[in-house]
Scaffold this motif. Structure first.
Motif, short mmCIF file in Angstrom:
data_model
loop_
_atom_site.label_atom_id
_atom_site.label_comp_id
_atom_site.label_asym_id
_atom_site.label_seq_id
_atom_site.Cartn_x
_atom_site.Cartn_y
_atom_site.Cartn_z
N HIS A 182 -78.01 22.47 31.06
CA HIS A 182 -78.57 23.47 31.97
C HIS A 182 -79.18 22.79 33.21
N GLU A 183 -79.65 23.61 34.14
CA GLU A 183 -80.10 23.09 35.44
C GLU A 183 -81.55 23.52 35.73
N PRO A 184 -82.52 22.75 35.27
CA PRO A 184 -83.91 23.08 35.58
C PRO A 184 -84.31 22.60 36.97
N HIS A 185 -85.23 23.32 37.59
CA HIS A 185 -85.84 22.92 38.87
C HIS A 185 -87.34 23.07 38.73
N PHE A 186 -88.10 22.12 39.27
CA PHE A 186 -89.54 22.27 39.33
C PHE A 186 -89.94 22.90 40.66
N LEU A 187 -90.78 23.92 40.60
CA LEU A 187 -91.42 24.49 41.78
C LEU A 187 -92.88 24.07 41.71
N VAL A 188 -93.27 23.04 42.46
CA VAL A 188 -94.66 22.56 42.42
C VAL A 188 -95.40 23.11 43.63
N MET A 189 -96.61 23.56 43.39
CA MET A 189 -97.38 24.15 44.48
C MET A 189 -97.84 23.09 45.47
N GLU A 190 -98.20 21.90 44.94
CA GLU A 190 -98.65 20.81 45.82
C GLU A 190 -98.13 19.48 45.31
N ASP A 191 -98.07 18.51 46.21
CA ASP A 191 -97.50 17.20 45.89
C ASP A 191 -98.60 16.27 45.38
N ASN A 192 -98.86 16.37 44.08
CA ASN A 192 -99.86 15.51 43.44
C ASN A 192 -99.19 14.98 42.18
N ARG A 193 -98.57 13.82 42.29
CA ARG A 193 -97.67 13.38 41.22
C ARG A 193 -98.10 12.06 40.58
N TYR A 194 -98.24 12.11 39.26
CA TYR A 194 -98.42 10.90 38.47
C TYR A 194 -97.17 10.64 37.63
N TYR A 195 -96.63 11.71 37.06
CA TYR A 195 -95.48 11.56 36.18
C TYR A 195 -94.20 11.33 36.98
N GLU A 196 -93.36 10.48 36.45
CA GLU A 196 -92.04 10.27 37.03
C GLU A 196 -91.09 11.33 36.49
N THR A 197 -90.14 11.73 37.31
CA THR A 197 -89.13 12.70 36.89
C THR A 197 -87.74 12.11 37.09
N PRO A 198 -86.77 12.52 36.27
CA PRO A 198 -85.40 12.01 36.42
C PRO A 198 -84.81 12.35 37.78
N ASP A 199 -83.88 11.54 38.24
CA ASP A 199 -83.24 11.78 39.54
C ASP A 199 -82.48 13.10 39.57
N ASN A 200 -82.00 13.54 38.40
CA ASN A 200 -81.22 14.78 38.36
C ASN A 200 -82.09 16.01 38.06
N LEU A 201 -83.40 15.88 38.29
CA LEU A 201 -84.32 17.01 38.12
C LEU A 201 -84.95 17.33 39.48
N PRO A 202 -84.46 18.34 40.19
CA PRO A 202 -84.99 18.65 41.53
C PRO A 202 -86.45 19.11 41.46
N VAL A 203 -87.24 18.64 42.42
CA VAL A 203 -88.64 19.04 42.54
C VAL A 203 -88.84 19.61 43.94
N HIS A 204 -89.22 20.88 44.01
CA HIS A 204 -89.40 21.56 45.29
C HIS A 204 -90.90 21.79 45.53
N GLN A 205 -91.43 21.27 46.61
CA GLN A 205 -92.84 21.48 46.95
C GLN A 205 -92.96 22.77 47.75
N CYS A 206 -93.83 23.68 47.26
CA CYS A 206 -93.88 25.02 47.84
C CYS A 206 -94.90 25.18 48.97
N PHE A 207 -95.92 24.33 49.00
CA PHE A 207 -96.93 24.41 50.04
C PHE A 207 -97.12 23.03 50.67
N ALA A 208 -97.49 23.02 51.94
CA ALA A 208 -97.67 21.76 52.67
C ALA A 208 -98.86 20.99 52.13
N ASN A 209 -98.87 19.70 52.38
CA ASN A 209 -99.94 18.83 51.87
C ASN A 209 -101.32 19.24 52.35
#
Length: 361
Positions: A31-58
């Motif tokens: 299947h094809e999961p996508h992350f919709l993150v509200m803000e870019d505050n990242r500690y965890y690493e994510t796989p290259d084939n897992l898209p992460v979309h930031q929804c609000f500006a920094n």
């Protein structure tokens, strides 16, 4: 299926880790999961084939403020539409954590399921003590769950919601958190030169009132054994300051956030959880998977669903440092067998992912 997982950020919390594990399993199942993150505050690493979309500006930090909520919801709705125009329609939306839930429940996206990771009543009680502003802000977020399809991560949370009648969900169902045990075991065998050579205890969790480090440190002071304790948490200064109050700072080791905590857990004599409340405490299950005994407060909710059978005797009353100290001494002196940890079969990642995928059918 194309699945959107909405969450505040990918900071180093339990809910974030759970959702990354779930997303990885979705990928494994095709299947094809996508992350919709509200803000870019990242500690965890994510796989290259897992898209992460930031929804609000920094610089857009107060997007959930009352006066800005309508505009923020419109912005989030437009962002989702933009993503769908590029990748296709989502078959399922999973929303996590208060800020995100507050907005996602107002976007009108369907089918939407809100995942409740912790006790609603305990969180509200905690905020009430901080004053009316903190309380009503939390209450506003919880009231957004009314009329929604809820997924609770433990049966205890579901029973609490139904018994208190504060919320009226459209539906409610328990799905445990997913665990990829082969990966956990493999990662636990990695070498790390910073891990102490001798015996030690371990506590994994952010430095927050809910985790009750004060109870942990007082219990540490009362133990017969003099083992040090490794704290895998973020706020080094606050943790040391708290440890000093109980005179145990010399027994505290704080290596900072670890993207791979499993070697630390595997080599510990025991993992200790001292919380006032939880949802389904991930670290207890991870510790059992690593072969490390656990001692936990019997807090709402989750520990009593994890430590069952013979392991139930390692639950102690919350806010009781003396009882916690006695049980830490007992488990260090005579570790239990973990072969019959019943929870492990119930939380296999494939099994849990399939339960989530059934929501979209």
């Amino acid at each position: 299926m194309r699945i959107a997982i909405a969450i505040d950020s990918l900071a180093g919390g339990g809910a974030e880790k759970v959702m990354i594990t779930l997303a990885k399993q979705f990928i494994e199942l095709g299947h094809e999961p996508h992350f919709l993150v509200m803000e870019d505050n990242r500690y965890y690493e994510t796989p290259d084939n897992l898209p992460v979309h930031q929804c609000f500006a920094n610089d857009d930090k107060d997007f959930d403020r009352i006066g800005r909520l309508t505009a923020s919801v419109n912005k989030l709705r437009a962002k989702i539409a933009e993503i769908e125009s590029q990748v296709g329609k989502f078959d399922l939306f999973l929303s996590n954590l208060d800020k995100t839930n507050l907005m996602m429940t107002k976007t009108g996206v369907q089918p939407l399921y809100v995942i409740v990771h912790s006790s609603v009543e305990e969180e509200l009680s905690r905020q009430f003590k901080l004053g009316p502003f903190a309380y009503f802000k939390k209450l506003r977020a919880k009231k957004a769950l009314n009329g929604q399809h809820l997924i609770t991560v433990s049966n205890g949370i579901a029973k609490e919601i139904l018994s208190k009648s504060r919320l009226q969900p459209a539906s409610i169902r328990t799905i445990y958190n997913p665990f990829e045990f082969n990966e956990i075991v493999s990662l636990s065998q990695q070498q790390n030169p910073y891990i102490p050579q001798g015996d030690y205890l371990i506590h994994v969790g952010r430095f927050a009132k809910q985790k009750r480090h004060d109870v942990l440190f007082e219990a540490l002071k009362l133990t017969d054994n003099q083992l040090p304790i490794v704290l895998l948490c973020h706020n080094h200064k606050k943790a040391i300051k708290a440890a000093k109050k109980f005179g145990v700072e010399q027994r505290v080791i704080i290596p900072g956030f670890q993207s791979n905590p499993y070697p630390w857990i595997k080599r510990a004599k025991a993992l200790v959880l001292s919380s006032d409340f939880e949802g389904l405490p991930t670290v207890l299950i991870e510790s059992l998977a690593c072969g490390t005994p656990v001692v936990s407060t019997d807090c709402p909710h989750g520990p009593s669903e994890i430590l069952t059978g013979d392991l139930a005797s390692y639950l102690v009353a919350r806010r009781d440092p003396k009882a916690l100290a006695q049980m830490i001494d007992a488990v260090v002196k005579c570790p239990p067998s973990l072969e019959r940890a019943e929870i492990l079969a119930k939380v296999d990642a494939t099994r849990i992912a399939e339960q989530y995928l059934s929501l979209a059918k």
